[in-house]
Design an enzyme around this catalytic site. Sequence first.
Site, PDB file in Angstrom:
ATOM      1  N   LYS A 144       0.827  -1.207   0.000  1.00 25.80           N
ATOM      2  CA  LYS A 144       0.000   0.000   0.000  1.00 25.80           C
ATOM      3  C   LYS A 144       0.862   1.259   0.000  1.00 25.80           C
ATOM      4  CE  LYS A 144      -2.178  -1.011   3.891  1.00 25.80           C
ATOM      5  NZ  LYS A 144      -1.548  -2.295   4.272  1.00 25.80           N
ATOM      6  N   ARG A 186      -9.608   0.679   8.971  1.00 22.28           N
ATOM      7  CA  ARG A 186      -9.137  -0.664   9.295  1.00 22.28           C
ATOM      8  C   ARG A 186     -10.202  -1.515   9.957  1.00 22.28           C
ATOM      9  NH1 ARG A 186      -3.364   0.471   9.256  1.00 22.28           N
ATOM     10  NH2 ARG A 186      -2.114  -1.358   9.701  1.00 22.28           N
ATOM     11  N   ARG A 192      11.012  -0.785  11.595  1.00 21.36           N
ATOM     12  CA  ARG A 192       9.888  -0.362  12.416  1.00 21.36           C
ATOM     13  C   ARG A 192       9.760  -1.300  13.605  1.00 21.36           C
ATOM     14  NH1 ARG A 192       4.844   0.112   8.335  1.00 21.36           N
ATOM     15  NH2 ARG A 192       3.873  -0.793  10.177  1.00 21.36           N
ATOM     16  N   ARG A 249      -0.778  -8.474  13.586  1.00 25.29           N
ATOM     17  CA  ARG A 249      -1.360  -7.534  12.616  1.00 25.29           C
ATOM     18  C   ARG A 249      -2.171  -8.281  11.562  1.00 25.29           C
ATOM     19  NH1 ARG A 249       4.050  -5.127  11.065  1.00 25.29           N
ATOM     20  NH2 ARG A 249       3.036  -3.713   9.609  1.00 25.29           N
ATOM     21  N   ARG A 287      11.573  -5.353   4.137  1.00 19.67           N
ATOM     22  CA  ARG A 287      11.326  -3.955   4.486  1.00 19.67           C
ATOM     23  C   ARG A 287      12.106  -3.591   5.747  1.00 19.67           C
ATOM     24  NH1 ARG A 287       5.272  -1.961   5.094  1.00 19.67           N
ATOM     25  NH2 ARG A 287       5.241  -2.986   7.115  1.00 19.67           N
TER      26      ARG A 287
HETATM   27  P1  AMP Z   1       0.653   0.668   9.207  1.00 17.92           P
HETATM   28  O1  AMP Z   1       1.808   1.564   9.004  1.00 17.92           O
HETATM   29  O2  AMP Z   1      -0.546   1.043   8.385  1.00 17.92           O
HETATM   30  O3  AMP Z   1       1.000  -0.792   9.056  1.00 17.92           O
HETATM   31  O4  AMP Z   1       0.194   0.849  10.719  1.00 17.92           O
HETATM   32  C1  AMP Z   1       1.071   0.539  11.799  1.00 17.92           C
HETATM   33  C2  AMP Z   1       0.284   0.484  13.093  1.00 17.92           C
HETATM   34  O5  AMP Z   1      -0.324   1.749  13.355  1.00 17.92           O
HETATM   35  C3  AMP Z   1      -0.865  -0.505  13.133  1.00 17.92           C
HETATM   36  O6  AMP Z   1      -0.453  -1.832  13.432  1.00 17.92           O
HETATM   37  C4  AMP Z   1      -1.724   0.100  14.242  1.00 17.92           C
HETATM   38  O7  AMP Z   1      -1.150  -0.124  15.511  1.00 17.92           O
HETATM   39  C5  AMP Z   1      -1.592   1.583  13.949  1.00 17.92           C
HETATM   40  N1  AMP Z   1      -2.604   2.039  12.974  1.00 17.92           N
HETATM   41  C6  AMP Z   1      -2.376   2.542  11.724  1.00 17.92           C
HETATM   42  N2  AMP Z   1      -3.519   2.851  11.107  1.00 17.92           N
HETATM   43  C7  AMP Z   1      -4.507   2.532  11.985  1.00 17.92           C
HETATM   44  C8  AMP Z   1      -5.916   2.604  11.937  1.00 17.92           C
HETATM   45  N3  AMP Z   1      -6.578   3.063  10.848  1.00 17.92           N
HETATM   46  N4  AMP Z   1      -6.617   2.191  13.022  1.00 17.92           N
HETATM   47  C9  AMP Z   1      -5.999   1.751  14.125  1.00 17.92           C
HETATM   48  N5  AMP Z   1      -4.671   1.624  14.244  1.00 17.92           N
HETATM   49  C10 AMP Z   1      -3.917   2.023  13.184  1.00 17.92           C
END
Ligand code: AMP
Length: 191
Positions: A13, A88, A136, A147, A127
């Site tokens: 994404k 999400r 990360r 996740r 990554r």
């Molecule tokens: P990402 O970078 O999109 O993989 O997000 C990393 C982490 O941020 C996720 O595992 C959640 O802990 C938090 N996070 C990101 N976007 C959301 C969302 N829309 N709702 C809730 N938690 C989020």
Amino acid sequence: MKLILLGPPGAGKGTQAQRLVADFGYAQLSTGDMLRAAIAAGSEMGNKVKDIMERGDLVSDDIVVGIISERVEAPDCAKGFILDGFPRNGAQAEALDKMLDEKGMKLDVVVSLEVVEKDLFARIEQRAKETEGGPRADDNVDALKKRLEIYHEQTAPLIKYYGDQGVLKTVDGMAEIDAVSAEIKNILSEV
Ligand code: AMP
């Protein structure tokens, strides 16, 4: 153009969003990036979400809905925006519909990146190696498992949600990065 990129962690994404930013000048609205920035800045919000994010859980709907609501009206979203990592779950999707409706905005399309799940571990490992400034905190096997579990329970049902709204398009996310980009551009040119 207002679109959502939907897919599990590691589906591509972020990579695809960055290409759309470069090619069309849309804004990439990644809730994950915004939350990581808040943590790095040591803000109150950052401190609140740090542990939750590290273990791969979702932060509260109020927080992410709030940050997206502020961002969609910023000047850099004038040409459009790409929601990356938001919504999400069902509650966030409904909050987004309501928010856009209140602002007189409309979602154009939801692009779902379909991937082979067992390959995501290798992608995330890659990554973790390539991320500038170190991996990360949640790019490790335990957090990724969590996740993915959450993705299945809470995020995957959005495929049906947007399918029912008639705005869903699917793309093979296992194809080469360029091929995926081309496919997404093709979809965008038709909406
Ligand atoms: P990402 O970078 O999109 O993989 O997000 C990393 C982490 O941020 C996720 O595992 C959640 O802990 C938090 N996070 C990101 N976007 C959301 C969302 N829309 N709702 C809730 N938690 C989020």
